[in-house]
Design a protein around this motif. Structure first.
Motif, PDB file in Angstrom:
ATOM      1  N   ALA A  74       3.233   1.128   8.233  1.00 27.74           N
ATOM      2  CA  ALA A  74       3.860  -0.016   8.904  1.00 27.74           C
ATOM      3  C   ALA A  74       5.287   0.318   9.318  1.00 27.74           C
ATOM      4  N   ASP A  75       6.036   0.954   8.424  1.00 27.06           N
ATOM      5  CA  ASP A  75       7.408   1.352   8.759  1.00 27.06           C
ATOM      6  C   ASP A  75       7.419   2.330   9.929  1.00 27.06           C
ATOM      7  N   PHE A  76       6.495   3.280   9.902  1.00 20.29           N
ATOM      8  CA  PHE A  76       6.429   4.304  10.943  1.00 20.29           C
ATOM      9  C   PHE A  76       6.132   3.686  12.302  1.00 20.29           C
ATOM     10  N   VAL A  77       5.135   2.808  12.360  1.00 18.07           N
ATOM     11  CA  VAL A  77       4.761   2.180  13.635  1.00 18.07           C
ATOM     12  C   VAL A  77       5.896   1.303  14.151  1.00 18.07           C
ATOM     13  N   GLY A  97      -0.646  -5.678  -4.519  1.00 20.43           N
ATOM     14  CA  GLY A  97       0.455  -5.146  -3.743  1.00 20.43           C
ATOM     15  C   GLY A  97      -0.034  -4.137  -2.719  1.00 20.43           C
ATOM     16  N   ALA A  98       0.638  -4.097  -1.561  1.00 18.18           N
ATOM     17  CA  ALA A  98       0.249  -3.152  -0.518  1.00 18.18           C
ATOM     18  C   ALA A  98       0.459  -1.728  -1.008  1.00 18.18           C
ATOM     19  N   PRO A  99      -0.511  -0.829  -0.777  1.00 18.41           N
ATOM     20  CA  PRO A  99      -0.346   0.563  -1.199  1.00 18.41           C
ATOM     21  C   PRO A  99       0.859   1.201  -0.513  1.00 18.41           C
ATOM     22  N   PRO A 100       1.497   2.169  -1.174  1.00 17.52           N
ATOM     23  CA  PRO A 100       2.646   2.838  -0.547  1.00 17.52           C
ATOM     24  C   PRO A 100       2.321   3.405   0.831  1.00 17.52           C
ATOM     25  N   ALA A 101       1.109   3.970   0.997  1.00 21.95           N
ATOM     26  CA  ALA A 101       0.748   4.541   2.293  1.00 21.95           C
ATOM     27  C   ALA A 101       0.684   3.474   3.377  1.00 21.95           C
ATOM     28  N   ALA A 102       0.210   2.268   3.032  1.00 18.29           N
ATOM     29  CA  ALA A 102       0.138   1.188   4.009  1.00 18.29           C
ATOM     30  C   ALA A 102       1.534   0.756   4.434  1.00 18.29           C
ATOM     31  N   ARG A 103       2.428   0.645   3.472  1.00 17.25           N
ATOM     32  CA  ARG A 103       3.810   0.272   3.805  1.00 17.25           C
ATOM     33  C   ARG A 103       4.473   1.357   4.644  1.00 17.25           C
ATOM     34  N   ALA A 104       4.200   2.617   4.316  1.00 14.96           N
ATOM     35  CA  ALA A 104       4.802   3.718   5.064  1.00 14.96           C
ATOM     36  C   ALA A 104       4.313   3.732   6.504  1.00 14.96           C
ATOM     37  N   ALA A 122       1.583 -10.937   5.788  1.00 11.92           N
ATOM     38  CA  ALA A 122       1.868 -10.501   7.154  1.00 11.92           C
ATOM     39  C   ALA A 122       3.322 -10.065   7.272  1.00 11.92           C
ATOM     40  N   ARG A 123       3.530  -8.996   8.039  1.00  8.35           N
ATOM     41  CA  ARG A 123       4.884  -8.508   8.325  1.00  8.35           C
ATOM     42  C   ARG A 123       5.001  -8.273   9.825  1.00  8.35           C
ATOM     43  N   ARG A 124       5.929  -8.957  10.466  1.00  6.49           N
ATOM     44  CA  ARG A 124       6.138  -8.787  11.902  1.00  6.49           C
ATOM     45  C   ARG A 124       6.837  -7.452  12.157  1.00  6.49           C
TER      46      ARG A 124
END
Length: 299
Positions: free
Chosen positions: A285-288, A276-283, A155-157
């Protein structure tokens, strides 16, 4: 090499989705093609990976062991591809889970900007007010509001929003006076998602804390239904500012007891803990997270 890599990716999706046809639709393959790929992989390995029935597909013990070993390899390969391109370009299909209210109100309107940044990426929105199983439903990232249950997921807040009590002007015009949280006992309460129809709401003001027992006349598992019920004049609802921003701006709802603070609602990005979380998933999350910090967001 490409055939074997495709077979591994198809196997992974069948294992996670529990369906040859769903995995095929996701990867643009027919069900017979998926079946043939899996059969060829099993023949090459000399092991049965799936138990097949007319109703379900389930991993064998050998299949589960194989999945556990290849998923980190596939994740590492995706990460290596992403890094070596050096352009930040994302590819493939991203499986996203989110609630109907938050998804439709806050994420979907912002997606054009994200998609424009990554034209080779496909996004599949799994919108439901029921929490999906990230592993068995093949979800790459889920956006969830509120408290998180214990799980093996990562989880990432990302952000938080105020909780507010809202009601329609028409309801308040005909309802008893409401100047203190204790007055809620004389009002109709709409119990929304994750709220027990009979529970306590906590308030704080000037370092003074109190808890009020509420009795929901109407209860619903969907934020949109709770907000619609409040707009219709059926009572007082509790929501995040994300969940009722449009109605507040339009005047269809007004805040109730605004001087009393309630605990904010946290937004988390959830990633399955299998790799590991896929790069698209991390991207995404960063965007939102960045989008919700924008000045026009009620946070």
């Amino acid at each position: 090499m490409n055939d074997r890599l495709q077979a591994l990716r198809v196997f992974q999706r069948v294992a996670r989705l529990g369906s040859f046809s769903r995995a095929g639709r996701e990867r643009g393959l027919s069900q017979p093609s998926v079946s043939r790929i899996i059969s060829d992989l099993e023949a090459a390995l000399g092991a049965t990976l799936f138990l097949r029935t007319t109703r379900a597909v389930a991993l064998t013990e050998a299949g589960l062991a194989y999945l556990t070993q290849i998923e980190p390899l596939l994740a590492a390969l995706d990460e290596a591809d992403y890094s070596v391109r050096g352009t930040g370009e994302l590819r493939g299909t991203l499986q996203v889970a989110l609630s109907s209210g938050f998804g439709v109100r806050e994420v979907v309107p912002r997606l054009p900007a994200f998609m424009a940044q990554h034209p080779a990426l496909r996004v599949n929105l799994n919108i439901s007010d029921q929490r999906q199983n990230l592993v068995t439903d093949g979800i790459d990232i889920a956006f969830r509001l509120g408290d998180l249950p214990d799980s093996s997921a990562i989880a990432r807040r990302l952000a938080s929003a105020p909780r507010v009590l809202v009601a329609s002007p028409g309801y308040l015009a005909d309802a008893p006076p409401l100047a203190h949280p204790s007055d809620l006992a004389r009002h109709h309460i709409i119990a929304g998602p994750s709220i027990d129809p009979q529970q306590h709401w906590a308030f704080e003001r000037d370092q003074r804390r109190l808890s009020v027992r509420i009795d929901g006349r109407i209860s619903t598992g969907a934020n949109e239904a709770a907000i619609a019920a409040a707009v219709a004049g059926l009572g007082i609802a509790r929501a995040s500012s994300w969940g009722c921003r449009a109605e507040l701006e339009a005047g269809a709802l007004v805040t109730v007891l605004p001087e009393w603070r309630m605990a904010p609602v946290a937004l988390h990005a959830i990633f399955p803990g299998v790799a590991g979380a896929p790069p698209a998933a991390r991207a995404l999350a960063d965007f939102v997270a960045e989008a919700l910090r924008a000045p026009d967001t009620l946070t």
